[in-house]
Write a protein that holds these residues in place. Sequence first.
Motif, PDB file in Angstrom:
ATOM      1  N   TYR A  39      14.565  -5.023  64.805  1.00 39.21           N
ATOM      2  CA  TYR A  39      15.763  -4.188  64.680  1.00 39.21           C
ATOM      3  C   TYR A  39      16.818  -5.115  64.076  1.00 39.21           C
ATOM      4  CZ  TYR A  39      13.234  -1.352  68.108  1.00 39.21           C
ATOM      5  OH  TYR A  39      12.287  -0.627  68.770  1.00 39.21           O
ATOM      6  N   PHE A  45      20.559  -6.006  62.047  1.00 35.99           N
ATOM      7  CA  PHE A  45      21.967  -5.605  62.073  1.00 35.99           C
ATOM      8  C   PHE A  45      22.794  -6.516  61.173  1.00 35.99           C
ATOM      9  CE2 PHE A  45      21.248  -3.007  65.838  1.00 35.99           C
ATOM     10  CZ  PHE A  45      20.195  -3.661  66.454  1.00 35.99           C
ATOM     11  N   TYR A  94      26.965  -7.643  60.840  1.00 43.11           N
ATOM     12  CA  TYR A  94      28.301  -7.610  61.426  1.00 43.11           C
ATOM     13  C   TYR A  94      29.271  -8.340  60.494  1.00 43.11           C
ATOM     14  CZ  TYR A  94      26.381  -6.203  65.965  1.00 43.11           C
ATOM     15  OH  TYR A  94      25.771  -5.518  66.992  1.00 43.11           O
ATOM     16  N   PHE A 143      30.524  -4.098  63.867  1.00 42.58           N
ATOM     17  CA  PHE A 143      29.234  -3.621  63.399  1.00 42.58           C
ATOM     18  C   PHE A 143      29.376  -2.930  62.040  1.00 42.58           C
ATOM     19  CE2 PHE A 143      25.163  -1.728  63.374  1.00 42.58           C
ATOM     20  CZ  PHE A 143      25.299  -0.377  63.094  1.00 42.58           C
ATOM     21  N   LYS A 189      22.726  -0.952  60.486  1.00 39.94           N
ATOM     22  CA  LYS A 189      21.508  -1.378  61.164  1.00 39.94           C
ATOM     23  C   LYS A 189      20.285  -0.754  60.514  1.00 39.94           C
ATOM     24  CE  LYS A 189      21.741   2.374  64.581  1.00 39.94           C
ATOM     25  NZ  LYS A 189      21.931   2.706  66.019  1.00 39.94           N
ATOM     26  N   ILE A 223      16.569   0.341  61.994  1.00 36.08           N
ATOM     27  CA  ILE A 223      15.685   0.481  63.149  1.00 36.08           C
ATOM     28  C   ILE A 223      14.305   0.925  62.681  1.00 36.08           C
ATOM     29  CG2 ILE A 223      15.351   1.615  65.382  1.00 36.08           C
ATOM     30  CD1 ILE A 223      17.734  -0.298  65.263  1.00 36.08           C
ATOM     31  N   ARG A 267      17.027  -8.009  66.860  1.00 36.97           N
ATOM     32  CA  ARG A 267      16.530  -7.798  68.227  1.00 36.97           C
ATOM     33  C   ARG A 267      15.060  -7.401  68.101  1.00 36.97           C
ATOM     34  NH1 ARG A 267      20.404  -3.825  71.651  1.00 36.97           N
ATOM     35  NH2 ARG A 267      19.597  -5.028  73.403  1.00 36.97           N
ATOM     36  N   TYR A 279      14.583  -8.167  73.558  1.00 38.02           N
ATOM     37  CA  TYR A 279      15.720  -7.476  72.937  1.00 38.02           C
ATOM     38  C   TYR A 279      17.026  -8.240  73.004  1.00 38.02           C
ATOM     39  CZ  TYR A 279      12.384  -3.701  72.833  1.00 38.02           C
ATOM     40  OH  TYR A 279      11.265  -2.958  72.603  1.00 38.02           O
ATOM     41  N   LYS A 280      16.953  -9.564  73.143  1.00 31.78           N
ATOM     42  CA  LYS A 280      18.209 -10.288  73.042  1.00 31.78           C
ATOM     43  C   LYS A 280      18.662 -10.269  71.599  1.00 31.78           C
ATOM     44  CE  LYS A 280      16.548 -15.047  72.524  1.00 31.78           C
ATOM     45  NZ  LYS A 280      16.507 -16.387  73.191  1.00 31.78           N
ATOM     46  N   LEU A 281      19.945 -10.396  71.365  1.00 28.92           N
ATOM     47  CA  LEU A 281      20.534 -10.272  70.039  1.00 28.92           C
ATOM     48  C   LEU A 281      20.775 -11.667  69.480  1.00 28.92           C
ATOM     49  CD1 LEU A 281      21.702  -8.271  67.942  1.00 28.92           C
ATOM     50  CD2 LEU A 281      23.865  -8.396  69.184  1.00 28.92           C
ATOM     51  N   SER A 282      19.982 -12.027  68.460  1.00 29.90           N
ATOM     52  CA  SER A 282      20.069 -13.363  67.865  1.00 29.90           C
ATOM     53  C   SER A 282      20.755 -13.281  66.509  1.00 29.90           C
ATOM     54  CB  SER A 282      18.672 -13.955  67.687  1.00 29.90           C
ATOM     55  OG  SER A 282      18.020 -14.080  68.929  1.00 29.90           O
ATOM     56  N   PHE A 293      26.016  -9.031  76.758  1.00 30.92           N
ATOM     57  CA  PHE A 293      25.780 -10.368  76.212  1.00 30.92           C
ATOM     58  C   PHE A 293      27.049 -11.201  76.332  1.00 30.92           C
ATOM     59  CE2 PHE A 293      21.866  -9.245  73.982  1.00 30.92           C
ATOM     60  CZ  PHE A 293      22.026  -7.907  73.661  1.00 30.92           C
ATOM     61  N   TYR A 312      28.563 -14.675  74.409  1.00 30.11           N
ATOM     62  CA  TYR A 312      28.392 -15.626  73.326  1.00 30.11           C
ATOM     63  C   TYR A 312      29.564 -16.602  73.308  1.00 30.11           C
ATOM     64  CZ  TYR A 312      24.919 -12.476  71.247  1.00 30.11           C
ATOM     65  OH  TYR A 312      23.809 -11.705  71.014  1.00 30.11           O
ATOM     66  N   LEU A 321      24.244 -17.741  72.017  1.00 30.30           N
ATOM     67  CA  LEU A 321      24.029 -16.833  73.135  1.00 30.30           C
ATOM     68  C   LEU A 321      23.984 -17.651  74.427  1.00 30.30           C
ATOM     69  CD1 LEU A 321      23.371 -13.975  74.199  1.00 30.30           C
ATOM     70  CD2 LEU A 321      20.959 -14.534  73.869  1.00 30.30           C
ATOM     71  N   TYR A 329      22.525 -13.056  78.986  1.00 27.20           N
ATOM     72  CA  TYR A 329      22.624 -11.617  78.845  1.00 27.20           C
ATOM     73  C   TYR A 329      21.974 -10.910  80.021  1.00 27.20           C
ATOM     74  CZ  TYR A 329      17.887 -11.049  76.728  1.00 27.20           C
ATOM     75  OH  TYR A 329      16.540 -11.029  76.465  1.00 27.20           O
ATOM     76  N   ARG A 355      20.606  -7.010  81.639  1.00 26.12           N
ATOM     77  CA  ARG A 355      20.215  -5.615  81.440  1.00 26.12           C
ATOM     78  C   ARG A 355      20.236  -4.941  82.797  1.00 26.12           C
ATOM     79  NH1 ARG A 355      15.209  -5.612  78.963  1.00 26.12           N
ATOM     80  NH2 ARG A 355      16.345  -5.976  77.026  1.00 26.12           N
ATOM     81  N   GLU A 411      17.978  -0.852  74.022  1.00 22.21           N
ATOM     82  CA  GLU A 411      17.325  -1.983  73.372  1.00 22.21           C
ATOM     83  C   GLU A 411      17.367  -1.939  71.853  1.00 22.21           C
ATOM     84  OE1 GLU A 411      16.068  -1.800  77.473  1.00 22.21           O
ATOM     85  OE2 GLU A 411      16.199  -0.276  75.900  1.00 22.21           O
TER      86      GLU A 411
END
Lengths: 114, 113
Positions: free
Chosen positions: A32, A34, A36, A46, A49, A51, A94, A100-103, B33, B35, B45, B48, B50, B98
């Motif tokens: 997924y 994105f 920004y 944002f 994206k 998906i 993600r 699903y952490k956002l890197s 999250f 950061y 990061l 985080y 959930r 997610e």
Amino acid sequence: AQSVAQPEDQVNVAEGNPLTVKCTYSVSGNPYLFWYVQYPNRGLQFLLKYITGDNLVKGSYGFEAEFNKSQTSFHLKKPSALVSDSALYFCAVRTSEDDYKLSFGAGTTVTVRA
Amino acid sequence: DARVTQTPRDKVTEMGQEVTMRCQPILGHNTVFWYRQTMMQGLELLAYFRNRAPLDDSGMPKDRFSAEMPDATLATLKIQPSEPRDSAVYFCASARQEDTEAFFGQGTRLTVV
């Protein structure tokens, strides 16, 4: 582990010219993706994206990005840049492999000159 | 207009003091999250959550940083004791699920002197 690369620290273009900001990713599963934008002393906003579905996605402020699975890329584009597009741009990913952490990538500073 | 709210916006503190940063995620978002942004390291990061459960805090210096979600409307990041190298902008972000984008707060600019 998932990762995102933005190979250019800076991109400089003239107003009215096309703008491209590059992003490549490395993941095991389906990404997924994105984009920004960050203006000085502000949080990240944002833009768009990917998906699933159409590889070309459209977002805010006239930006679009193309998902290319074979090249593992998700480049951000704008047909005609404005001076107000000058900002810091981040690509992010993600995936289920990393819960699903956002890197984020390192960011690309875009300067559009009048 | 739903948004992520962070307090304080700016914090100047002396080395050794405790710092607490707060974040109110968007109602209904299940992921939060934290950061840290610096010129040298970019966006890192820290942790985080959930559904309020911590998933990964490997990015945090464990001896001095802690992150919690006492309830669904509040996330906190604490530094004790603070050090000059902790000076940075700390962002909180929340996401509905997610496969969705995260929305960022305006950040807390921390200066430790």
